[in-house]
Design an enzyme around this catalytic site. Structure first.
Site, PDB file in Angstrom:
ATOM      1  N   LYS A  48     -11.006   7.244 -14.897  1.00  0.00           N
ATOM      2  CA  LYS A  48     -11.729   5.988 -14.142  1.00  0.00           C
ATOM      3  C   LYS A  48     -13.232   6.140 -14.495  1.00  0.00           C
ATOM      4  O   LYS A  48     -13.797   7.136 -14.140  1.00  0.00           O
ATOM      5  CB  LYS A  48     -11.533   6.023 -12.687  1.00  0.00           C
ATOM      6  CG  LYS A  48     -11.678   4.717 -11.826  1.00  0.00           C
ATOM      7  CD  LYS A  48     -11.453   4.945 -10.297  1.00  0.00           C
ATOM      8  CE  LYS A  48     -11.427   3.379  -9.718  1.00  0.00           C
ATOM      9  NZ  LYS A  48     -11.160   3.522  -8.345  1.00  0.00           N
TER      10      LYS A  48
ATOM     11  N   GLU B 141       1.461   1.091   3.928  1.00  0.00           N
ATOM     12  CA  GLU B 141       1.343   0.258   5.100  1.00  0.00           C
ATOM     13  C   GLU B 141       2.462   0.390   5.998  1.00  0.00           C
ATOM     14  O   GLU B 141       2.383   0.563   7.327  1.00  0.00           O
ATOM     15  CB  GLU B 141       0.859  -1.051   5.042  1.00  0.00           C
ATOM     16  CG  GLU B 141      -0.208  -1.176   4.253  1.00  0.00           C
ATOM     17  CD  GLU B 141      -0.206  -1.273   2.404  1.00  0.00           C
ATOM     18  OE1 GLU B 141      -1.143  -1.614   2.111  1.00  0.00           O
ATOM     19  OE2 GLU B 141       0.830  -1.168   2.146  1.00  0.00           O
TER      20      GLU B 141
ATOM     21  N   ARG C 218       1.618  -6.531   5.227  1.00  0.00           N
ATOM     22  CA  ARG C 218       2.993  -5.804   4.816  1.00  0.00           C
ATOM     23  C   ARG C 218       3.621  -5.078   5.557  1.00  0.00           C
ATOM     24  O   ARG C 218       4.596  -4.405   5.225  1.00  0.00           O
ATOM     25  CB  ARG C 218       2.148  -4.965   3.379  1.00  0.00           C
ATOM     26  CG  ARG C 218       1.214  -5.705   2.493  1.00  0.00           C
ATOM     27  CD  ARG C 218       0.644  -4.630   1.582  1.00  0.00           C
ATOM     28  NE  ARG C 218       1.649  -4.825   0.598  1.00  0.00           N
ATOM     29  CZ  ARG C 218       1.464  -4.001  -0.765  1.00  0.00           C
ATOM     30  NH1 ARG C 218       0.650  -3.472  -1.104  1.00  0.00           N
ATOM     31  NH2 ARG C 218       2.545  -4.383  -1.645  1.00  0.00           N
TER      32      ARG C 218
END
Length: 639
Positions: free
Chosen positions: A288, A380, A408
């Site tokens: 990243k 979640e 969600r």
């Protein structure tokens, strides 16, 4: 290696020649490495001008080039997960010269959007949806007798969500042409990328190996025990040099690990994988922030950044950047400080977040109470049911979650928490509009979907001190409770010491006036206060959406000619609807004006401008009230 963000447009002759993937295919393979360098330069420059996500994009530059070079997009469907990494994709698909409009009103969206480009095959913003979407595209194309490749690019973080594994399991069952690319930028396993694993990855993707593999399976299919033994032997071989056994068991042909920054190898492997049938998973390791030294050294802190020109001390920021430049603490920081204060007094407090710890302000809590902090990753649904399990055993869980992501876990909220009346507090951040991140991240619906759930208490603090008090109130309440607050900073109200709750369902009368009573919820109290002053109207800070302060509502209805509700939530089913229902149930007949978010998905822009555009700035509230008075024949110039 780049050491600074370019402040002037860099020279990018190769990149400038590419207005579509068709142009990209005209390049010779040896030119792709130079193109990757130019793409990184331009990405850093453009994001430096607009702000936004760039760390993930830097990590997939080579992959993005290779995918568009090898596959025939958009005829071949390329689905990006989440979309933080999609800026290079946008640059290569005809939007290079519009990148300086990124995240601005009327400009490019922060995430892939079907309405923006035919190359954006699926709109994203929430994580872990790419495999399901690509699988759906594959099945549809098969039913329509249309040949196309279907590619899902998903990160290791997004793979922590259950929906990703549900899709993998289904894809293995369907057993047709799907390619999943697992972009793994978790540096803890990067040591596995070496000569041996790279060699095996190329071998497993090669045509000779797969020709022999298929041929041997056809022969051995006549002897099922031998076929099973051969399959097991292949699994064990792959398991010795790669973490692919799980995917093989599901039914995928696993190929990896490979270096995601070696563009020539990527092109070679993808070309070979195009010829393979059935579900395939390519596991690649990337870094990243690749190519920019500060981002490589701090991939989390450099996930996104604000504009380079914003100030002499321009700072890089995560997606939790303040709504404005005030130095007051953000609501997230208020919540984090409150967590630490309560945890120091109550050993039963447990903090839970689904990969939103930093954005929710829980760093200090995680450092001071590590044994009571649980980041459950992008899961979640699990976060909410995990909290329910804790509450069953007399712990006191606090779930820190963004409004848009609580959507969600709605079934778990209803079935696992509210139905059992369990003692769970939801600290709901990013409620209302969030500005540049657009509709995928806006918290426009939580009041509507929370207030209809039995046993729930729903609170909307209007400032920092109220946030502190209502969090305490929800925490001390024996049952499910939610406190929702906006992104960024509040009005700068001093937080009074102590952890005293307020009376549940009790509003605060902030101002008394004539004829008009404004019932404001949460973030709308401040602009409503300005409107109330200019109109000499009454202002109530309602605090509670559920239960409402019915006594105050009836009192104000008797004394005023017009009731006005103001909320930063969808009007349909929101706090205003709750007031309307109460008035109707108690036979209170008078004109009512409901102000809030309209029944559309609002595109990205500055949050303050977006609120003004939907009539929620103080001047807009004032004008709307005057127009309502006139329409009801209640107009009086002295009001």
């Amino acid at each position: 290696m780049l050491t600074e963000i370019p402040t002037t447009r860099p020279e990018t002759p190769l990149l400038d020649s590419i207005d579509s993937p068709a142009d990209l295919k005209k390049l010779r393979s040896f030119q792709l490495k130079d193109l990757a360098h130019e793409l990184r330069l331009f990405l850093l420059y453009s994001v430096g001008q607009t702000g936004g996500h760039f760390g993930a994009g830097l990590g997939v530059v080579e992959l993005t080039i290779a995918l568009h070079y090898v596959f025939n997009t958009p005829a071949d469907r390329l689905v990006w997960d989440v979309g933080h990494q999609a800026y290079p994709h946008k640059i290569l698909t005809g939007r290079r010269e519009r990148m300086l409009t990124m995240r601005q009103a009327g400009g490019l969206a922060a995430f892939p959007s079907r309405g923006e480009s035919e190359f954006d095959t699926f709109g994203v913003g929430h994580s872990s949806t790419s495999i399901s979407a690509a699988l759906g595209m594959m099945v549809a194309s098969r039913l329509q007798n249309r040949e196309q490749h279907n590619i899902a690019v998903i990160g290791d973080g997004a793979m922590t969500a259950g929906i990703a594994f549900e899709a993998l399991n289904h894809a293995g069952h369907i057993d047709d042409n799907l390619l999943v690319i697992l972009n793994d930028n978790n540096m803890s396993i990067s040591k596995n990328v070496g000569g041996l694993s790279s060699y095996f990855a190329r071998m497993w993707a090669s045509k000779p190996y797969n020709f022999i593999r298929k041929g041997s399976k056809r022969v051995l299919s006549k002897v099922p025990p031998a076929l099973k033994a051969a399959h097991r032997a292949e699994e064990y071989l792959k398991g010795m040099v790669s973490p692919g056994t799980l995917f093989e068991e599901i039914g995928f042909n696993y190929i990896g690990l490979i270096d995601g920054h070696d563009i020539s190898r990527l092109v070679e492997i993808l070309e070979n994988m195009k010829t393979l049938r059935g579900p395939k998973l390519l596991h690649m390791i990337t870094q990243k922030g690749k190519g920019y030294i500060e981002s490589e050294n701090d991939p989390f802190g450099m996930h996104a950044m604000s504009k380079v020109e914003a100030s002499p001390e321009a700072k890089f920021a995560s997606s939790s950047a303040d709504r404005n430049l005030k130095k007051a603490p953000t609501y997230s920081q208020v919540f984090g400080d409150w967590m630490c204060a309560v945890a120091s007094k109550d050993p039963n407090l447990i903090g839970i977040t689904p990969a939103m710890g930093e954005g929710s302000g829980m760093q200090k809590f995680a450092e001071n109470f590590p044994e009571r902090f649980h980041d459950v990753a992008i899961a979640e649904q699990h976060a909410v049911t995990f909290a329910a399990g804790l509450a069953c055993e007399k712990s006191k869980p606090v779930v820190a979650i963004y409004s848009t992501f609580l959507q969600r876990a709605y079934d778990q909220l209803i079935h696992d928490v509210a139905l059992q009346n369990l003692d769970v507090l939801f600290a709901i951040d990013r409620a209302g509009l969030v500005g540049e991140d657009g509709p995928t991240h806006a918290g426009s619906f939580d009041l509507s979907f929370l207030r209809c759930i039995p046993n729930m208490i729903v609170m909307t603090p209007s400032n920092e001190d109220e946030t502190h008090k209502l969090l305490t109130t929800g925490y001390q309440h024996a049952g499910p409770a939610a406190v929702r607050y906006p992104r960024g900073t509040g009005p700068g109200t001093e937080i009074l010491p102590g952890l005293e709750p307020v009376d549940i369902g009790r509003a605060v009368l902030r101002r008394e006036g004539n004829r008009v009573a404004i019932l404001a919820f949460g973030s709308m109290v401040a602009p409503a206060a300005d409107a109330a002053k200019s109109l000499n109207a009454t202002l109530a800070d309602m605090r509670f959406v559920k239960p409402l302060d019915g006594e105050l509502i009836e009192k104000l209805a008797r004394r005023h000619d017009l009731i006005v509700t103001v909320e930063e939530n969808a009007i349909m089913g929101g706090a205003g609807s709750a007031v309307n229902e109460y008035l109707a149930a108690h036979n209170c007949s008078l004109p009512v004006l409901n102000l809030g978010l309209p029944d559309i998905f609002l595109e990205h822009g500055k949050a303050t401008e977006m609120l003004s555009n939907v009539g929620l700035a103080s001047s807009d509230i004032t004008l709307a009230i005057k127009q309502k008075l006139k329409a009801c024949n209640l107009h009086d110039e002295t009001v």
